[in-house]
Design a protein around this motif. Structure first.
Motif, PDB file in Angstrom:
ATOM      1  N   VAL A   1      29.541   7.453  54.470  1.00  0.00           N
ATOM      2  CA  VAL A   1      28.330   7.939  53.813  1.00  0.00           C
ATOM      3  C   VAL A   1      28.040   9.332  54.352  1.00  0.00           C
ATOM      4  CG1 VAL A   1      25.864   7.568  53.475  1.00  0.00           C
ATOM      5  CG2 VAL A   1      27.405   5.614  53.537  1.00  0.00           C
ATOM      6  N   THR A   2      28.059  10.339  53.487  1.00  0.00           N
ATOM      7  CA  THR A   2      27.893  11.723  53.945  1.00  0.00           C
ATOM      8  C   THR A   2      26.762  12.442  53.231  1.00  0.00           C
ATOM      9  OG1 THR A   2      29.613  12.400  52.356  1.00  0.00           O
ATOM     10  CG2 THR A   2      30.307  12.015  54.640  1.00  0.00           C
ATOM     11  N   ARG A   3      26.044  11.768  52.378  1.00  0.00           N
ATOM     12  CA  ARG A   3      24.944  12.398  51.649  1.00  0.00           C
ATOM     13  C   ARG A   3      23.632  12.221  52.423  1.00  0.00           C
ATOM     14  NH1 ARG A   3      23.312  11.516  45.276  1.00  0.00           N
ATOM     15  NH2 ARG A   3      21.415  12.766  45.306  1.00  0.00           N
ATOM     16  N   GLY A   4      22.921  13.346  52.612  1.00  0.00           N
ATOM     17  CA  GLY A   4      21.637  13.272  53.285  1.00  0.00           C
ATOM     18  C   GLY A   4      21.736  12.860  54.741  1.00  0.00           C
TER      19      GLY A   4
ATOM     20  N   ASP B   1      30.433  13.757  48.545  1.00  0.00           N
ATOM     21  CA  ASP B   1      29.026  14.063  48.344  1.00  0.00           C
ATOM     22  C   ASP B   1      28.351  14.408  49.668  1.00  0.00           C
ATOM     23  OD1 ASP B   1      26.363  12.322  46.527  1.00  0.00           O
ATOM     24  OD2 ASP B   1      26.414  14.264  47.513  1.00  0.00           O
ATOM     25  N   PHE B   2      28.083  15.693  49.891  1.00  0.00           N
ATOM     26  CA  PHE B   2      27.392  16.159  51.099  1.00  0.00           C
ATOM     27  C   PHE B   2      25.997  16.697  50.759  1.00  0.00           C
ATOM     28  CE2 PHE B   2      31.909  16.628  52.303  1.00  0.00           C
ATOM     29  CZ  PHE B   2      31.908  16.017  53.543  1.00  0.00           C
ATOM     30  N   LYS B   3      25.448  16.298  49.625  1.00  0.00           N
ATOM     31  CA  LYS B   3      24.157  16.821  49.182  1.00  0.00           C
ATOM     32  C   LYS B   3      23.094  16.660  50.269  1.00  0.00           C
ATOM     33  CE  LYS B   3      24.631  15.886  44.199  1.00  0.00           C
ATOM     34  NZ  LYS B   3      25.829  15.027  44.203  1.00  0.00           N
ATOM     35  N   THR B   4      22.373  17.731  50.519  1.00  0.00           N
ATOM     36  CA  THR B   4      21.219  17.786  51.443  1.00  0.00           C
ATOM     37  C   THR B   4      21.566  17.437  52.891  1.00  0.00           C
ATOM     38  OG1 THR B   4      20.430  15.512  51.110  1.00  0.00           O
ATOM     39  CG2 THR B   4      19.686  17.179  49.520  1.00  0.00           C
ATOM     40  N   SER B   5      22.836  17.384  53.245  1.00  0.00           N
ATOM     41  CA  SER B   5      23.215  17.039  54.621  1.00  0.00           C
ATOM     42  C   SER B   5      23.130  18.249  55.553  1.00  0.00           C
ATOM     43  CB  SER B   5      24.637  16.478  54.659  1.00  0.00           C
ATOM     44  OG  SER B   5      24.676  15.175  54.124  1.00  0.00           O
ATOM     45  N   ILE B   6      22.937  17.967  56.838  1.00  0.00           N
ATOM     46  CA  ILE B   6      22.952  19.005  57.864  1.00  0.00           C
ATOM     47  C   ILE B   6      24.372  19.066  58.411  1.00  0.00           C
ATOM     48  CG2 ILE B   6      22.019  19.749  60.082  1.00  0.00           C
ATOM     49  CD1 ILE B   6      19.513  18.103  59.414  1.00  0.00           C
ATOM     50  N   LEU B   7      25.045  20.186  58.173  1.00  0.00           N
ATOM     51  CA  LEU B   7      26.461  20.335  58.530  1.00  0.00           C
ATOM     52  C   LEU B   7      26.668  21.551  59.436  1.00  0.00           C
ATOM     53  CD1 LEU B   7      27.681  19.600  54.927  1.00  0.00           C
ATOM     54  CD2 LEU B   7      28.241  18.172  56.887  1.00  0.00           C
ATOM     55  N   ARG B   8      25.691  21.826  60.268  1.00  0.00           N
ATOM     56  CA  ARG B   8      25.794  22.976  61.171  1.00  0.00           C
ATOM     57  C   ARG B   8      26.989  22.800  62.114  1.00  0.00           C
ATOM     58  NH1 ARG B   8      21.057  26.084  62.477  1.00  0.00           N
ATOM     59  NH2 ARG B   8      19.454  25.827  60.877  1.00  0.00           N
ATOM     60  N   GLN B   9      27.796  23.867  62.221  1.00  0.00           N
ATOM     61  CA  GLN B   9      28.976  23.890  63.090  1.00  0.00           C
ATOM     62  C   GLN B   9      29.983  22.773  62.772  1.00  0.00           C
ATOM     63  OE1 GLN B   9      25.733  24.152  64.980  1.00  0.00           O
ATOM     64  NE2 GLN B   9      26.004  26.283  64.375  1.00  0.00           N
ATOM     65  N   ALA B  10      29.890  22.195  61.587  1.00  0.00           N
ATOM     66  CA  ALA B  10      30.882  21.185  61.190  1.00  0.00           C
ATOM     67  C   ALA B  10      32.233  21.860  60.970  1.00  0.00           C
ATOM     68  CB  ALA B  10      30.434  20.464  59.924  1.00  0.00           C
TER      69      ALA B  10
ATOM     70  N   LEU C   1      38.583  19.981  49.581  1.00  0.00           N
ATOM     71  CA  LEU C   1      37.207  19.702  49.168  1.00  0.00           C
ATOM     72  C   LEU C   1      36.974  20.042  47.703  1.00  0.00           C
ATOM     73  CD1 LEU C   1      35.738  21.196  52.431  1.00  0.00           C
ATOM     74  CD2 LEU C   1      35.292  18.853  51.695  1.00  0.00           C
ATOM     75  N   LEU C   2      37.981  19.825  46.868  1.00  0.00           N
ATOM     76  CA  LEU C   2      37.857  20.127  45.448  1.00  0.00           C
ATOM     77  C   LEU C   2      36.687  19.341  44.851  1.00  0.00           C
ATOM     78  CD1 LEU C   2      41.076  20.220  46.188  1.00  0.00           C
ATOM     79  CD2 LEU C   2      41.338  20.420  43.714  1.00  0.00           C
ATOM     80  N   GLY C   3      35.765  20.066  44.201  1.00  0.00           N
ATOM     81  CA  GLY C   3      34.651  19.399  43.535  1.00  0.00           C
ATOM     82  C   GLY C   3      33.624  18.793  44.465  1.00  0.00           C
ATOM     83  N   ALA C   4      33.721  19.048  45.757  1.00  0.00           N
ATOM     84  CA  ALA C   4      32.750  18.480  46.695  1.00  0.00           C
ATOM     85  C   ALA C   4      31.377  19.097  46.464  1.00  0.00           C
ATOM     86  CB  ALA C   4      33.190  18.729  48.133  1.00  0.00           C
ATOM     87  N   SER C   5      30.328  18.348  46.752  1.00  0.00           N
ATOM     88  CA  SER C   5      28.975  18.848  46.557  1.00  0.00           C
ATOM     89  C   SER C   5      28.302  19.131  47.891  1.00  0.00           C
ATOM     90  CB  SER C   5      28.129  17.841  45.776  1.00  0.00           C
ATOM     91  OG  SER C   5      26.805  18.337  45.637  1.00  0.00           O
TER      92      SER C   5
END
Length: 225
Positions: free
Chosen positions: A93-96, A113-122, A129-133
């Motif tokens: 689960v990677t969304r939010g 789906d990475f919508k609205t996630s915090i991905l700092r320094q990821a 990541l074709l089509g990734a959000s």
């Protein structure tokens, strides 16, 4: 799955004082009908003393009956837990989510789906990541170098101070307040990426290099003068 029919006819003994070590009450003669059984199975359950509150299934429950009970119980699981460990596009689960510093390098995450996630320094170095959000995601300081980001959605995303060197962003979305300020875009391919004029102007000031996968010069893909 056939329905689990349970009819309970129970007698409860008087609840003893708290200091008693006897069972609080005994549940007797509940009849449980299981699919495939011609007659109800006798299930005897006993709630142990107040001190430990342990529950036990008595010997009269057959192995088959027990498995049927477990299967039936799945229908009463909290719906919020149904997606634990599995999202719509990948194994996690990677969304939010707060995924600060998480390592996704080299992974295949098509349409993830990475919508609205915090991905700092990821770390997404070399990831597919074709089509990734990344809609409204925070990618501050993330490593997206050598990543395949074709048709990815960066709408409203914060991509400041990220490493996009040699990344392929062909056809990616970058609408709204998407910001790439402070990012390394050497060798990145921005072909057909709809950028705001202010973002295009800023990126053209720092654009350099040629994408090793497409062979396109970064400045050309940004339509710099």
């Amino acid at each position: 799955m056939a329905p689990l029919n349970v009819s309970m006819s129970s007698k409860f003994t008087q609840i003893p004082p708290i200091s008693s070590t006897k069972p609080l009450f005994t549940l007797t003669n509940p009849l449980v009908s299981f699919p495939g059984h011609s007659s109800p199975q006798l299930l005897k359950c006993q709630i142990k003393s107040q001190e430990n509150f342990l529950f036990s299934l008595c010997e009269s429950v057959t192995k088959t009956s027990f498995l049927a009970l477990v299967s039936a119980s799945l229908f009463f699981v909290d719906p919020a837990l149904a997606f634990k460990g599995g999202g719509p596009y990948g194994s996690e689960v990677t969304r939010g989510q707060d995924l600060t510093g998480k390592d996704f390098s080299g992974k295949t995450l098509i349409k993830q789906d990475f919508k609205t996630s915090i991905l700092r320094q990821a770390n997404f170095k070399g990831a597919k990541l074709l089509g990734a959000s990344f809609f409204d995601a925070d990618l501050t300081g993330a490593d997206l170098s050598d990543a395949d980001l074709r048709s990815a959605d960066f709408s409203l995303a914060n991509v400041t101070k990220a490493n996009l060197s040699n990344a392929n962003l062909e056809g990616a979305l970058a609408t709204g307040n998407t910001s790439f300020r402070g990012s390394n875009i050497t060798g990145a391919d921005f072909t057909d990426v709809p950028l705001r004029d202010d973002q295009r102007g800023y990126l053209c000031k720092v654009a350099d290099g040629v994408n090793p996968t497409t062979g396109n010069a970064t400045r050309d893909t940004l339509l710099c003068n």
